[in-house]
Design a protein around this motif. Structure first.
Motif, PDB file in Angstrom:
ATOM      1  N   ARG A   1       9.695   0.779  -8.724  1.00 23.99           N
ATOM      2  CA  ARG A   1       9.580   0.959 -10.355  1.00 23.99           C
ATOM      3  C   ARG A   1      10.660   1.463 -11.006  1.00 23.99           C
ATOM      4  NH1 ARG A   1       2.939   1.351  -9.976  1.00 23.99           N
ATOM      5  NH2 ARG A   1       2.729  -1.196  -9.880  1.00 23.99           N
ATOM      6  N   ILE A   2      11.172   2.707 -10.267  1.00 25.12           N
ATOM      7  CA  ILE A   2      12.373   3.201 -10.903  1.00 25.12           C
ATOM      8  C   ILE A   2      13.472   2.492 -11.220  1.00 25.12           C
ATOM      9  CG2 ILE A   2      13.991   5.208 -10.404  1.00 25.12           C
ATOM     10  CD1 ILE A   2      11.510   6.827  -9.071  1.00 25.12           C
TER      11      ILE A   2
ATOM     12  N   ASP B   1       4.243  10.555 -11.054  1.00 26.64           N
ATOM     13  CA  ASP B   1       3.944  10.460 -12.526  1.00 26.64           C
ATOM     14  C   ASP B   1       5.312  10.629 -13.115  1.00 26.64           C
ATOM     15  OD1 ASP B   1       1.301  10.615 -12.716  1.00 26.64           O
ATOM     16  OD2 ASP B   1       1.256  12.676 -12.135  1.00 26.64           O
ATOM     17  N   TYR B   2       6.625  10.342 -12.540  1.00 24.86           N
ATOM     18  CA  TYR B   2       7.728  10.548 -12.661  1.00 24.86           C
ATOM     19  C   TYR B   2       8.057   9.528 -13.793  1.00 24.86           C
ATOM     20  CZ  TYR B   2      12.985  10.238 -12.832  1.00 24.86           C
ATOM     21  OH  TYR B   2      14.161  10.333 -13.048  1.00 24.86           O
ATOM     22  N   LEU B   3       7.644   8.320 -13.866  1.00 25.90           N
ATOM     23  CA  LEU B   3       7.917   7.278 -14.901  1.00 25.90           C
ATOM     24  C   LEU B   3       7.481   7.730 -16.106  1.00 25.90           C
ATOM     25  CD1 LEU B   3       8.266   4.139 -12.841  1.00 25.90           C
ATOM     26  CD2 LEU B   3      10.324   5.510 -13.954  1.00 25.90           C
ATOM     27  N   ASN B   4       6.489   8.528 -16.037  1.00 28.39           N
ATOM     28  CA  ASN B   4       5.791   8.659 -17.346  1.00 28.39           C
ATOM     29  C   ASN B   4       6.429   9.827 -18.108  1.00 28.39           C
ATOM     30  OD1 ASN B   4       3.547   7.062 -16.964  1.00 28.39           O
ATOM     31  ND2 ASN B   4       2.323   8.591 -15.674  1.00 28.39           N
ATOM     32  N   SER B   5       7.298  10.611 -17.515  1.00 23.09           N
ATOM     33  CA  SER B   5       7.951  11.705 -18.207  1.00 23.09           C
ATOM     34  C   SER B   5       9.409  11.549 -18.198  1.00 23.09           C
ATOM     35  CB  SER B   5       7.632  12.907 -17.600  1.00 23.09           C
ATOM     36  OG  SER B   5       8.012  13.170 -16.348  1.00 23.09           O
ATOM     37  N   ARG B   6       9.833  10.540 -17.557  1.00 22.49           N
ATOM     38  CA  ARG B   6      11.306  10.264 -17.380  1.00 22.49           C
ATOM     39  C   ARG B   6      12.102  10.007 -18.681  1.00 22.49           C
ATOM     40  NH1 ARG B   6      14.604   5.785 -16.866  1.00 22.49           N
ATOM     41  NH2 ARG B   6      16.403   6.069 -15.519  1.00 22.49           N
ATOM     42  N   PRO B   7      13.167  10.814 -19.002  1.00 23.06           N
ATOM     43  CA  PRO B   7      13.991  10.592 -20.254  1.00 23.06           C
ATOM     44  C   PRO B   7      14.920   9.219 -19.859  1.00 23.06           C
ATOM     45  CG  PRO B   7      14.620  12.712 -19.214  1.00 23.06           C
ATOM     46  CD  PRO B   7      13.590  12.015 -18.142  1.00 23.06           C
TER      47      PRO B   7
ATOM     48  N   GLU C   1      15.150  10.649  -4.843  1.00 22.35           N
ATOM     49  CA  GLU C   1      14.796  12.153  -5.134  1.00 22.35           C
ATOM     50  C   GLU C   1      13.511  12.104  -6.051  1.00 22.35           C
ATOM     51  OE1 GLU C   1      16.349  15.271  -8.545  1.00 22.35           O
ATOM     52  OE2 GLU C   1      17.840  14.693  -6.961  1.00 22.35           O
ATOM     53  N   ASN C   2      12.948  10.942  -6.491  1.00 23.51           N
ATOM     54  CA  ASN C   2      11.802  10.941  -7.449  1.00 23.51           C
ATOM     55  C   ASN C   2      10.663   9.931  -6.992  1.00 23.51           C
ATOM     56  OD1 ASN C   2      12.487  12.900  -9.802  1.00 23.51           O
ATOM     57  ND2 ASN C   2      14.296  11.647  -9.600  1.00 23.51           N
ATOM     58  N   GLU C   3      11.001   9.338  -5.855  1.00 23.31           N
ATOM     59  CA  GLU C   3       9.919   8.512  -5.422  1.00 23.31           C
ATOM     60  C   GLU C   3       8.440   9.029  -5.044  1.00 23.31           C
ATOM     61  OE1 GLU C   3      11.771   6.604  -2.099  1.00 23.31           O
ATOM     62  OE2 GLU C   3      11.257   8.245  -0.680  1.00 23.31           O
ATOM     63  N   LYS C   4       8.585  10.358  -4.491  1.00 25.73           N
ATOM     64  CA  LYS C   4       7.138  11.057  -4.600  1.00 25.73           C
ATOM     65  C   LYS C   4       6.474  11.369  -5.424  1.00 25.73           C
ATOM     66  CE  LYS C   4       7.943  11.635   0.542  1.00 25.73           C
ATOM     67  NZ  LYS C   4       9.264  11.838   1.199  1.00 25.73           N
ATOM     68  N   ASP C   5       7.037  11.520  -6.507  1.00 20.05           N
ATOM     69  CA  ASP C   5       6.413  12.028  -7.940  1.00 20.05           C
ATOM     70  C   ASP C   5       5.724  10.717  -8.416  1.00 20.05           C
ATOM     71  OD1 ASP C   5       5.675  12.968 -10.217  1.00 20.05           O
ATOM     72  OD2 ASP C   5       7.552  13.708 -10.770  1.00 20.05           O
TER      73      ASP C   5
ATOM     74  N   ALA D   1       0.820  -1.130   0.138  1.00 18.61           N
ATOM     75  CA  ALA D   1      -0.055  -0.008   0.003  1.00 18.61           C
ATOM     76  C   ALA D   1       0.867   1.238   0.055  1.00 18.61           C
ATOM     77  CB  ALA D   1      -0.866   0.024   1.097  1.00 18.61           C
ATOM     78  N   ASN D   2       1.967   1.183   0.089  1.00 20.06           N
ATOM     79  CA  ASN D   2       3.062   2.243   0.249  1.00 20.06           C
ATOM     80  C   ASN D   2       3.283   2.921  -1.131  1.00 20.06           C
ATOM     81  OD1 ASN D   2       5.138   4.020   0.419  1.00 20.06           O
ATOM     82  ND2 ASN D   2       5.910   3.254   2.366  1.00 20.06           N
ATOM     83  N   ARG D   3       2.695   3.471  -1.540  1.00 21.24           N
ATOM     84  CA  ARG D   3       2.752   3.921  -3.107  1.00 21.24           C
ATOM     85  C   ARG D   3       4.111   4.560  -3.442  1.00 21.24           C
ATOM     86  NH1 ARG D   3      -2.234   7.851  -4.512  1.00 21.24           N
ATOM     87  NH2 ARG D   3      -0.769   9.050  -3.309  1.00 21.24           N
ATOM     88  N   PHE D   4       4.814   5.331  -2.500  1.00 22.89           N
ATOM     89  CA  PHE D   4       6.044   6.058  -2.637  1.00 22.89           C
ATOM     90  C   PHE D   4       7.336   4.833  -2.691  1.00 22.89           C
ATOM     91  CE2 PHE D   4       4.173   9.703  -0.419  1.00 22.89           C
ATOM     92  CZ  PHE D   4       3.726  10.218  -1.476  1.00 22.89           C
ATOM     93  N   LEU D   5       6.954   3.927  -1.897  1.00 24.75           N
ATOM     94  CA  LEU D   5       7.988   2.633  -2.036  1.00 24.75           C
ATOM     95  C   LEU D   5       8.020   1.798  -3.332  1.00 24.75           C
ATOM     96  CD1 LEU D   5      10.032   0.840  -0.687  1.00 24.75           C
ATOM     97  CD2 LEU D   5       8.089  -0.271   0.312  1.00 24.75           C
TER      98      LEU D   5
END
Length: 107
Positions: free
Chosen positions: A40-41, A93-99, A87-91, A31-35
């Motif tokens: 996933r990163i 949507d990060y993986l949707n825009s990550r280059p 640095e990006n675990e709380k975003d 249930a921990n979305r940030f983890l």
């Protein structure tokens, strides 16, 4: 795929990613979305480096940082792959825009 295994996750940690799986120490951590986003990163990083080279670079970078700092935890936190994930675990949507090869920015 997220699996639960308190034996595969190293002591002091709650999750580990071994492509294509995310292993969590406890079921409640699902249930921990940030983890989950953090792990996933790491999946994306592993895929970009064709999996095996990711582990080689990760290990070499850890050893170099451990030799410099003499502290396993500090060395771990300063691995470029970990810095990107933390640095990006709380975003969420990060993986949707990550280059592609974004982790190079953290080296």
């Amino acid at each position: 795929m997220v699996l639960i295994s308190k034996y595969l996750v190293p002591k002091g940690f709650v999750g580990i990613t071994l492509y294509p799986f995310i292993f969590l120490k406890y079921g409640s951590l699902k249930a921990n979305r940030f983890l989950i986003n953090h792990e996933r990163i790491h999946l994306r990083q592993q895929l970009e480096l064709l999996i095996v080279p990711f582990y080689v670079f990760y290990g070499i970078e850890f050893l170099i940082r451990f030799i410099r700092t003499k502290n396993k935890y500090v060395a771990y936190q300063n691995i470029s792959f970990e810095r990107e994930a933390f640095e990006n675990e709380k975003d969420l949507d990060y993986l949707n825009s990550r280059p592609f090869f974004k982790f190079l920015k953290y080296m």
